[in-house]
Design an enzyme around this catalytic site. Structure first.
Site, PDB file in Angstrom:
ATOM      1  N   HIS A 189     -11.507  -2.415   7.428  1.00  0.00           N
ATOM      2  CA  HIS A 189     -10.522  -3.053   6.555  1.00  0.00           C
ATOM      3  C   HIS A 189      -9.587  -3.958   7.361  1.00  0.00           C
ATOM      4  O   HIS A 189      -9.197  -5.031   6.900  1.00  0.00           O
ATOM      5  CB  HIS A 189      -9.712  -1.995   5.810  1.00  0.00           C
ATOM      6  CG  HIS A 189     -10.526  -1.098   4.936  1.00  0.00           C
ATOM      7  ND1 HIS A 189     -10.718   0.230   5.207  1.00  0.00           N
ATOM      8  CD2 HIS A 189     -11.227  -1.347   3.806  1.00  0.00           C
ATOM      9  CE1 HIS A 189     -11.475   0.775   4.277  1.00  0.00           C
ATOM     10  NE2 HIS A 189     -11.808  -0.166   3.414  1.00  0.00           N
TER      11      HIS A 189
ATOM     12  N   HIS B  15      -9.233   1.646   7.327  1.00  0.00           N
ATOM     13  CA  HIS B  15      -9.992   1.927   8.539  1.00  0.00           C
ATOM     14  C   HIS B  15     -10.183   0.615   9.305  1.00  0.00           C
ATOM     15  O   HIS B  15      -9.701  -0.440   8.890  1.00  0.00           O
ATOM     16  CB  HIS B  15     -11.321   2.591   8.193  1.00  0.00           C
ATOM     17  CG  HIS B  15     -11.169   3.865   7.408  1.00  0.00           C
ATOM     18  ND1 HIS B  15     -10.537   4.972   7.926  1.00  0.00           N
ATOM     19  CD2 HIS B  15     -11.531   4.198   6.133  1.00  0.00           C
ATOM     20  CE1 HIS B  15     -10.528   5.939   7.021  1.00  0.00           C
ATOM     21  NE2 HIS B  15     -11.120   5.494   5.927  1.00  0.00           N
TER      22      HIS B  15
ATOM     23  N   THR C 209      -5.729  -2.095  -2.387  1.00  0.00           N
ATOM     24  CA  THR C 209      -6.485  -0.934  -1.934  1.00  0.00           C
ATOM     25  C   THR C 209      -5.944   0.329  -2.577  1.00  0.00           C
ATOM     26  O   THR C 209      -4.759   0.426  -2.901  1.00  0.00           O
ATOM     27  CB  THR C 209      -6.441  -0.791  -0.400  1.00  0.00           C
ATOM     28  OG1 THR C 209      -7.185   0.349  -0.004  1.00  0.00           O
ATOM     29  CG2 THR C 209      -5.018  -0.659   0.106  1.00  0.00           C
TER      30      THR C 209
END
Length: 690
Positions: free
Chosen positions: A322, A319, A314
């Site tokens: 995820h 968030h 990432t």
């Protein structure tokens, strides 16, 4: 590949027997090989030609008195990988046949685990991988010797690359690519040896430095503060075809792609290749406890007894979607989870890694500590989509991972010059899937997670059967940025309060952020006059400090030693951009009013500033004829007479901005009106309050 090769390789069993025979008996005659395979010499020659054209077999001259034995055949790295794939496919078929026969005779299936599960378990070799560092004593000696060597000060991207070369993250590379390896990687995604490697890792330098060194020479590689990190033995020096590199690696020679823009406008013109000897790692003063080399992670996995590890790549904050995605990925792979964010160079405009890591740490306690770990990866991303996904997979394999999450449009840079995405949404997954067996790491497909309000939970969007009867919620990245910039509510179902708090700290509402207004236009167009009027209006409003960086003022105070060559004009604009970025970063308003004739330089300044706040390009679109008519300083007259060289609009070009935030006309228009147009634009963007 020639047309005759494809049919020759259609029979996988025959191809498998050929590769196995060449591996077992590389010195056997063609007749003996044909006999072992049970085919004619003509059929064998056809197979050998096809395998050589496909890069599976290497053809060499045989030192033999028998003229019929002129050629020797050996498996390439790619051929050996293909042989292993065919072995697995063969064994899988036999296991399936045995399982079916066992069920027919006994009424039950065998207790044998699927072949893929067993090979994955065996392939997770957590023994140390090769590093390129010398011992401490040797490093101290080499530091002394390096004082007499020519030195190259590495760019930030090159420092990232060098670190992963030295610590084994880029294994099997032993240094910056040679010309032969570079050409092979660009064209085939493979090193000249046949090993899979999709990304050119090159040491790009300028003409002056390239002319000062020769092939066979050793040079010292230093960080930007002069600390020696490694030595490099130059084996190759060449001028690459950057347009071809852009086309093959990034899919198009389009400077809307950040890596293509970097390639053409920031990277050096000459490439150097050669092996490196690592002396010491780059020093990181931030998050030191979160940074691990591949071998340190492998040792951690061994200590914890983790045999399966799924890595999550990432470059954005985590968030709730995820979190759900990573939970599901780990469950699907029956693996432990490694959150492995990139903290090197990412896409211009991304949230800085300091903020992101604080966000990661804020939510790490949402994960079970016994099955989840986080480590930072100092990688310079290229945003190369499909190739980047394969590259990321190889890097995670080197770090000891067995599975890797590949997202929709993985490492995609967004839209091209035509407004279309550079890559298809699933191109990265398709390319990764094609090579995953050879890579030794398995892909876990990214699931697009959405929030189902009626059930108060996240679910994969394509698995909601009753979507017409439930309320599905989602917030895009664009919408999130809008809510942050306007200070609007971000619901808890979307993100964690701790993450939102960190984001608001680093990205306050736009009306509280610093920003830069960058005027560009011909000499005499009215840039300075409008900029002065704008400065007074903004100071009247108050709230933030305002600084005017007029071209003449900067020339006098920051760039008095510079001339007016293209190189010096670019350097002057970059200095203005640097000062403006510092003002923007610290919450102030910078107003810049240089000529800034070159689009590439303006773009570079935009990228520097947008890392900290908004950049508003204002094209003062006064015609060259009107500017020459005004000519209060007499500069155009001197330029027409040839007394001023490289004068913008006369003897040097001006790149008209294609998509400025605002374009203003000054002919027959009051200065106050022009400045007011800028004020209205700033209000519409939320940068000042209406």
């Amino acid at each position: 590949m020639p047309l005759h090769t494809k049919p020759a390789l259609d029979d996988e069993d025959l191809l498998f027997r050929l590769l196995r025979q060449l591996d077992l008996a590389p010195e056997a005659s063609q007749r003996a090989t044909a006999t072992a395979l049970g085919v004619s010499l003509g059929r064998l020659n056809s197979l050998l030609r096809a395998a050589a054209d496909a890069g599976l077999v290497k053809v060499g001259e045989r030192d033999s008195p028998d003229k019929r034995q002129r050629f020797a055949y050996a498996l390439t790295q790619r051929g050996a990988s293909k042989k292993n794939q065919l072995i697995n496919a063969f064994l899988q078929r036999k296991l399936t046949e045995y399982d079916a026969l066992h069920a027919e005779l006994t009424g039950t299936k065998t207790s044998l685990s699927p072949l893929s599960d067993r090979t994955r378990h065996m392939n997770n070799d957590l023994t140390p991988i090769p590093e390129l560092f010398v011992s401490y004593d040797s490093a101290q000696k080499m530091k002394m010797e390096a004082a007499d060597l020519t030195s190259w000060d590495l760019t930030p991207r090159q420092i990232c690359d060098l670190e992963l070369l030295m610590n084994g993250g880029f294994n099997p590379l032993k240094g910056f690519l040679s010309e032969k390896d570079y050409n092979s990687v660009v064209e085939t995604m493979r090193l000249a040896s046949g090993e899979l490697w999709p990304m050119p890792i090159t040491l790009d330098v300028g003409d002056d430095f390239a002319n000062s060194v020769e092939v066979g020479q050793d040079i010292a590689l230093r960080d930007q503060e002069g600390v020696i990190l490694a030595m490099m033995s130059i084996t190759d020096k060449w001028t690459p075809n950057k347009a071809r590199e852009a086309e093959m690696v990034f899919g198009a020679d389009d400077q809307a792609h950040p890596a293509v823009n970097y390639l053409h406008n920031q990277a050096g013109k000459i490439y150097l290749g050669g092996p490196i000897t690592g002396i010491q790692q780059p020093v990181h003063y931030d998050f030191r406890g979160r940074r691990d080399t591949p071998n340190e992670l492998r040792a951690y996995f061994r200590k914890m007894g983790w045999r399966k590890v799924v890595a999550f790549q990432t470059r954005n904050p985590l968030h709730r979607a995820h979190q759900e995605l990573t939970f599901r990925a780990a469950k699907e792979a029956q693996a432990n989870l490694l959150i492995h964010p990139v903290v090197g160079m990412t896409k211009p405009g991304d949230i800085d890694h300091f903020t992101r890591v604080r966000c990661y740490e804020a939510v790490l306690d949402q994960y079970p500590s016994s099955t989840t770990s986080m480590s930072l990866l100092n990688l310079a991303m290229r945003m190369a989509g499909p190739r980047e996904a394969v590259w990321h997979g190889l890097i995670r394999k080197n770090h000891g991972c067995t599975h890797f999450i590949v997202g929709r449009d993985h490492a995609g840079p967004g839209a091209n010059s035509a407004g279309e995405d550079f890559y298809g949404p699933y191109d990265a997954q398709d390319l990764f899937r094609e090579h995953q067996e050879e890579m030794g790491i398995e892909m876990v497909d990214f699931k697009h997670m959405v929030y189902v309000q009626d059930r108060a939970q996240y679910e994969p969007a394509d698995e909601i059967d009753d979507k017409d009867n439930v309320t599905v919620l989602n917030i895009s990245g664009t919408e999130l940025r809008r809510r942050l910039s306007e200070g609007l509510d971000i619901p808890e179902w979307f993100s964690f309060p701790q993450v939102v708090e960190e984001l608001r700290r680093s990205r306050p509402p736009r009306a509280s952020q610093g920003f830069t207004v960058f005027f560009t236009g011909f000499s005499g167009s009215g840039k300075s006059t409008i900029a002065n009027a704008l400065m007074v209006k903004l100071m009247e409003m108050g709230g933030r400090p305002v600084t005017l960086l007029d071209g003449d003022i900067v020339r006098k105070n920051l760039s008095s030693e510079l001339g007016f060559s293209k190189e010096h004009r670019d350097l002057n604009i970059r200095r203005i951009g640097y000062v403006a970025s510092e003002i923007t970063k610290n919450g102030g308003i910078a107003i810049c009013a240089p000529i800034a004739p070159y689009a590439t330089t303006r773009r570079a300044v935009r990228e520097d500033i947008e890392a900290f706040g908004a950049f508003i390009e204002v094209h003062v679109a006064t015609s060259i004829e009107e500017c020459e008519r005004r000519d209060r300083k007499g500069l155009y007259k001197l330029a027409r007479e040839g007394k001023i060289k490289e004068f913008t609009g006369i003897s040097d070009p001006y790149d008209v901005p294609e998509n400025p935030e605002l374009s203003v006309e000054t002919e027959n228009v009051e200065v106050d009106n022009c400045a007011h147009q800028v004020i209205l634009k700033l209000e519409s963007m939320g940068l000042i309050k209406a």
